[in-house]
Design an enzyme around this catalytic site. Sequence first.
Site, short mmCIF file in Angstrom:
data_model
loop_
_atom_site.label_atom_id
_atom_site.label_comp_id
_atom_site.label_asym_id
_atom_site.label_seq_id
_atom_site.Cartn_x
_atom_site.Cartn_y
_atom_site.Cartn_z
N TYR A 1 -15.57 -19.31 -25.16
CA TYR A 1 -16.92 -18.76 -25.38
C TYR A 1 -17.25 -18.50 -26.85
O TYR A 1 -18.35 -18.02 -27.15
CB TYR A 1 -17.08 -17.46 -24.58
N HIS B 1 -25.00 -22.00 -18.96
CA HIS B 1 -23.59 -21.67 -19.11
C HIS B 1 -23.13 -22.18 -20.46
O HIS B 1 -23.47 -23.30 -20.85
CB HIS B 1 -22.73 -22.33 -18.01
C1 DQA Z 1 -20.15 -18.80 -17.76
C2 DQA Z 1 -19.24 -19.60 -16.78
C3 DQA Z 1 -18.85 -18.75 -15.60
O1 DQA Z 1 -18.01 -19.49 -14.73
C4 DQA Z 1 -18.07 -17.53 -16.06
O2 DQA Z 1 -17.75 -16.71 -14.97
C5 DQA Z 1 -18.78 -16.77 -17.13
C6 DQA Z 1 -19.49 -17.50 -18.18
C7 DQA Z 1 -20.45 -19.61 -19.04
O3 DQA Z 1 -21.31 -19.17 -19.80
O4 DQA Z 1 -19.81 -20.63 -19.30
O5 DQA Z 1 -18.68 -15.55 -17.20
O6 DQA Z 1 -21.38 -18.53 -17.12
#
Ligand code: DQA
Length: 138
Positions: free
Chosen positions: A22, A97
């Site tokens: 992230y 995402h």
């Molecule tokens: C997310 C992907 C999801 O699977 C995960 O639970 C997240 C972040 C992303 O931004 O890639 O918390 O939404």
Amino acid sequence: MKLLFLNGVNLNMTGRREKGVYGTETLGDINAQLERFCKDRGAECEFFQSNIEGELCTKIQQSDADGIVLNAGAFTHYSYALRDAIASVPTPVVEVHMSNVHAREPFRHTSVISEVCRGTVLGFGKMSYFLAAESFLL
Ligand code: DQA
């Protein structure tokens, strides 16, 4: 044009959790950049994050935004409540995402909200938010 950037569970940990997935910028850093991005395009914006499913549903129900950019986090994969909240309002929602969920664990391959969203942007890190915002502002 007013946009609501809505972040769900654990997104408050962005910049501190799983940095390889992230990134190192916090949600506050990203939101500050999104605010400038919107301002430069003459749009208003609002930011809300919650780890509580019902608070996200209420925010969707009560929003006066013209469009919602939603990263629901793990709620994406199982929250029928969030899905129903999105379906209950006329406001278009774009699902976001940061990671490419399809290249990750199988449980992340399912989104129960995609069907009621206008579109989905995923896999571009923080840029996923900007690309989703652009879809409303172009
Ligand atoms: C997310 C992907 C999801 O699977 C995960 O639970 C997240 C972040 C992303 O931004 O890639 O918390 O939404």
